[in-house]
Motif scaffolding. Structure first.
Motif, mmCIF file in Angstrom:
data_model
loop_
_atom_site.group_PDB
_atom_site.id
_atom_site.type_symbol
_atom_site.label_atom_id
_atom_site.label_comp_id
_atom_site.label_asym_id
_atom_site.label_seq_id
_atom_site.Cartn_x
_atom_site.Cartn_y
_atom_site.Cartn_z
ATOM 1 N N ALA A 162 0.911 -1.065 -0.152
ATOM 2 C CA ALA A 162 -0.139 0.123 0.052
ATOM 3 C C ALA A 162 0.721 1.330 -0.005
ATOM 4 O O ALA A 162 0.578 2.390 -0.397
ATOM 5 C CB ALA A 162 -0.930 -0.083 1.252
ATOM 6 N N THR A 163 1.995 1.131 0.674
ATOM 7 C CA THR A 163 3.023 2.349 0.762
ATOM 8 C C THR A 163 4.280 2.402 -0.178
ATOM 9 O O THR A 163 5.103 2.977 -0.293
ATOM 10 C CB THR A 163 3.282 2.671 2.024
ATOM 11 N N SER A 164 4.448 0.954 -0.849
ATOM 12 C CA SER A 164 5.602 0.687 -1.609
ATOM 13 C C SER A 164 6.784 0.759 -0.918
ATOM 14 O O SER A 164 7.707 1.352 -1.339
ATOM 15 C CB SER A 164 5.518 1.520 -2.691
ATOM 16 N N ALA A 165 6.717 0.558 0.382
ATOM 17 C CA ALA A 165 7.903 0.525 1.308
ATOM 18 C C ALA A 165 8.173 -0.545 2.316
ATOM 19 O O ALA A 165 7.176 -1.136 2.720
ATOM 20 C CB ALA A 165 7.917 1.937 2.316
ATOM 21 N N TRP A 166 9.369 -0.714 2.637
ATOM 22 C CA TRP A 166 9.841 -1.600 3.657
ATOM 23 C C TRP A 166 9.660 -1.100 5.002
ATOM 24 O O TRP A 166 9.545 0.185 5.355
ATOM 25 C CB TRP A 166 11.251 -1.813 3.584
ATOM 26 N N VAL A 167 8.669 -1.685 6.139
ATOM 27 C CA VAL A 167 8.429 -1.475 7.036
ATOM 28 C C VAL A 167 9.090 -2.174 8.405
ATOM 29 O O VAL A 167 9.379 -3.263 8.243
ATOM 30 C CB VAL A 167 6.985 -1.118 7.186
ATOM 31 N N LYS A 168 8.876 -1.530 9.662
ATOM 32 C CA LYS A 168 9.195 -2.244 10.941
ATOM 33 C C LYS A 168 8.289 -3.091 11.140
ATOM 34 O O LYS A 168 7.066 -2.968 10.625
ATOM 35 C CB LYS A 168 9.740 -1.268 11.807
ATOM 36 N N PRO A 169 8.242 -4.158 11.943
ATOM 37 C CA PRO A 169 9.447 -4.597 12.338
ATOM 38 C C PRO A 169 10.270 -5.503 11.439
ATOM 39 O O PRO A 169 9.778 -6.184 10.455
ATOM 40 C CB PRO A 169 9.027 -5.297 13.721
ATOM 41 N N VAL A 170 11.651 -5.785 11.970
ATOM 42 C CA VAL A 170 12.399 -6.739 11.213
ATOM 43 C C VAL A 170 12.776 -7.600 12.328
ATOM 44 O O VAL A 170 12.962 -7.497 13.415
ATOM 45 C CB VAL A 170 13.777 -6.176 10.542
ATOM 46 N N HIS A 171 12.721 -9.079 11.973
ATOM 47 C CA HIS A 171 12.851 -10.208 12.789
ATOM 48 C C HIS A 171 14.125 -10.882 12.530
ATOM 49 O O HIS A 171 14.090 -11.702 11.254
ATOM 50 C CB HIS A 171 11.523 -11.116 13.055
ATOM 51 N N ARG A 172 14.934 -11.292 13.302
ATOM 52 C CA ARG A 172 16.009 -11.883 12.881
ATOM 53 C C ARG A 172 15.762 -13.502 12.805
ATOM 54 O O ARG A 172 14.638 -13.869 13.720
ATOM 55 C CB ARG A 172 17.016 -12.076 14.073
ATOM 56 N N CYS A 173 15.982 -14.116 11.772
ATOM 57 C CA CYS A 173 15.789 -15.740 11.634
ATOM 58 C C CYS A 173 16.460 -16.284 12.876
ATOM 59 O O CYS A 173 17.447 -15.940 13.192
ATOM 60 C CB CYS A 173 16.156 -16.088 10.394
ATOM 61 N N PRO A 174 15.877 -17.451 13.561
ATOM 62 C CA PRO A 174 16.340 -18.438 14.102
ATOM 63 C C PRO A 174 17.615 -18.980 13.827
ATOM 64 O O PRO A 174 17.780 -19.152 12.712
ATOM 65 C CB PRO A 174 15.397 -19.381 14.812
ATOM 66 N N ASP A 175 18.719 -18.798 14.602
ATOM 67 C CA ASP A 175 19.927 -19.117 14.240
ATOM 68 C C ASP A 175 20.562 -18.591 12.958
ATOM 69 O O ASP A 175 21.447 -18.942 12.456
ATOM 70 C CB ASP A 175 20.076 -20.725 14.021
ATOM 71 N N ASP A 176 20.155 -17.291 12.787
ATOM 72 C CA ASP A 176 20.626 -16.419 11.671
ATOM 73 C C ASP A 176 20.113 -17.289 10.285
ATOM 74 O O ASP A 176 21.082 -16.821 9.159
ATOM 75 C CB ASP A 176 21.924 -16.187 11.659
ATOM 76 N N THR A 177 19.261 -18.331 10.039
ATOM 77 C CA THR A 177 19.020 -18.876 9.136
ATOM 78 C C THR A 177 17.760 -19.225 8.667
ATOM 79 O O THR A 177 16.911 -19.156 9.331
ATOM 80 C CB THR A 177 19.906 -20.336 8.934
ATOM 81 N N GLY A 178 17.366 -19.048 7.393
ATOM 82 C CA GLY A 178 15.886 -19.421 7.043
ATOM 83 C C GLY A 178 16.048 -19.069 5.364
ATOM 84 O O GLY A 178 16.916 -18.556 4.687
ATOM 85 N N SER A 179 15.116 -19.862 4.744
ATOM 86 C CA SER A 179 15.294 -19.976 3.351
ATOM 87 C C SER A 179 13.818 -19.485 2.943
ATOM 88 O O SER A 179 13.683 -18.420 2.129
ATOM 89 C CB SER A 179 15.312 -21.337 2.750
ATOM 90 N N HIS A 180 12.686 -20.021 3.073
ATOM 91 C CA HIS A 180 11.372 -19.825 2.200
ATOM 92 C C HIS A 180 10.379 -19.559 3.490
ATOM 93 O O HIS A 180 10.420 -19.823 4.569
ATOM 94 C CB HIS A 180 10.874 -20.936 1.491
#
Length: 152
Positions: free
Chosen positions: A82-100
């Motif tokens: 709706a705003t064409s923008a990246w918004v907060k929050p950002v969440h770290r993936c557990p163990d700093d890893t994730g794919s899909h």
């Protein structure tokens, strides 16, 4: 059964998500996401905060697994169409890893390919439930109460 084919929308597409009107595709090389119309044409491109690994649409926003440009540590970012923008929050993936990513209608799920598991996430990004698997997940989605997996 393949109904029709389209040329790939970007140089290095990864992840697809449908928002009810548009298809979204990530681009790993260009570090971007693209909005596609029903004909498969790119209508808009938006820079991503790193390399895109997976996408899911749910709760009116697009979520993306993003690899940090220098460390490749993974986090889940939210893009608001709706705003064409990246918004907060950002969440770290557990163990700093994730794919899909996949949305089951109420929860966001994250696959960890080499850890061979799916993680159901709370709204704050913490792990609610873990499903250990005998395979590496290279893509997945939810349909009703069933997870459909692409595995190796």
């Amino acid at each position: 059964m393949i109904v029709f084919e389209r040329p790939q929308p970007t140089a290095a597409p990864v992840g697809l998500a449908w928002d009810g009107a548009r298809l979204w595709a990530g681009d790993w090389e260009e570090r971007s996401i693209a909005s596609l119309n029903l004909a498969g044409d790119v209508t808009a491109t938006f820079a991503a905060p790193g390399r895109v690994f997976g996408l899911a649409f749910g709760d009116r926003v697009l979520r993306a697994v993003i690899g940090h440009p220098e460390s490749n540590d993974r986090s889940i970012h939210t893009f608001d169409p709706a705003t064409s923008a990246w918004v907060k929050p950002v969440h770290r993936c557990p163990d700093d890893t994730g794919s899909h990513l996949a949305w089951d209608g109420g929860h966001l799920w994250l696959s960890q390919r080499f850890a061979k598991r799916l993680l159901q996430l709370h709204e704050d990004g913490t792990v609610k439930h873990v499903i250990d698997l005998p395979w590496e997940v290279t893509g997945f989605t939810w349909r009703g109460a069933t997870a459909w997996l692409n595995v190796v």
